[in-house]
Design an enzyme around this catalytic site. Sequence first.
Site, PDB file in Angstrom:
ATOM      1  CB  SER A  49      -0.947   0.017   1.204  1.00  0.00           C
ATOM      2  OG  SER A  49      -0.216  -0.057   2.422  1.00  0.00           O
ATOM      3  CG  ASP A 345      -5.008   5.101   7.096  1.00  0.00           C
ATOM      4  OD1 ASP A 345      -3.860   5.008   7.591  1.00  0.00           O
ATOM      5  OD2 ASP A 345      -5.335   4.495   6.049  1.00  0.00           O
ATOM      6  CG  HIS A 348      -1.830   3.462   4.719  1.00  0.00           C
ATOM      7  ND1 HIS A 348      -3.100   2.991   5.025  1.00  0.00           N
ATOM      8  CD2 HIS A 348      -1.148   2.432   4.160  1.00  0.00           C
ATOM      9  CE1 HIS A 348      -3.181   1.715   4.653  1.00  0.00           C
ATOM     10  NE2 HIS A 348      -2.021   1.361   4.130  1.00  0.00           N
TER      11      HIS A 348
END
Length: 386
Positions: A49, A345, A348
């Site tokens: 990610s 969040d 991340h």
Amino acid sequence: MRSFWEQRWITIAVVTVAFVIATSHSESPPLLVASPPCPFNSIFSFGDSLADTGNLYLASHPASKPCFLPPYGETFFHHVSGRCSDGRLIIDFIAESLGLPLVKAYMGNKNGDGGANFAVSGATALEPSFFEERGFSVPTNYSLTLQLNWFKELLPSLCNSSTDCGKVFENSLFLMGEIGGNDVNYLFFQRKSIAEVKTYVPHVINAIASAIHELIGVGAHTLIVPGKLPIGCSVIFLTIYETLDEKQYDQSGCLKWLNKFAEYYNSELQNELDKLRAIHPHANIIYGDYYNAALPLYRDPTKFGFTSLKACCGKGGSYNFNELVKCGDPSVNVCHNSSEYIGWDGIHLTEAAYKLIAQTFVKGPYSQPQFSSLCLSNANFNYFSS
């Protein structure tokens, strides 16, 4: 005949000497010396990610994934972009520094035009079967092997032979991650001991090394291999392992033992990269020191305009994070200015943090050898600019 890199260093040395002579004999402002032409025209990226620019989004049902709901993407794109952040990622800023367009996700660009990004959010370096054999499962079927297979499927449209591929990829930058982070993060999420997690590290690094070896075999010439970020400063781990024992935290409020593990992992990765450089002396293998590039943000946050360790988008707890109610849920709170936060969040980082990490990596000392020895064609990519 000199190699491309020998010729480049000679060019840089000549320009530098000329600049010193010119400035030492004149009181007038020196003329700006034009940068040598950038050798890269494409980027091929693998990872999770931290680098995924839309593969998982295009391959799944967006509504079922928190990263694919507002307010993700609000800062730069002003809509959900398939990135697990409020805006751009490190790979986006690396592309910008080279004067290249943002790298498209492979799932939406299967012709490899301008490169391709094979990274998938949640991906592991190791196969899911590796974990299953050891008694637990990981929440994704995407692995580095699968991403390499995608790359191989793309090869016929890029080049016809090993010689042809070598010419094509000589002008391509390969970004190997960050990958391997999830392999150990999933273990820490389940509160596995440091001793047990360390037994996985050689397997993870071997998987990364094997992928690098394979890519060099088909013509990859320049590869960036990032290490782990300081996970002891990550909100999700600060929440899972929150304790009243102040001795477990450093002066920045980060968990010392988790950061020490990240240092251990990064040291082992660098040792393996040294071995790969010996095997492939003609390849340019660059270690991306994301750990030390990110650490100053936590050590002196106000210097960079940040306020605290809390997540920008979250709900509850000491760090504005709840594992059961994550960013993307309608009930979750979102800060007014994400550029004041390192964490987006809880897992991340924000675009603002990624930009600073990318800048210190690209133009600063946090790459070995230094990435700045390549080319920086975008004059607007200013060091620590706002």
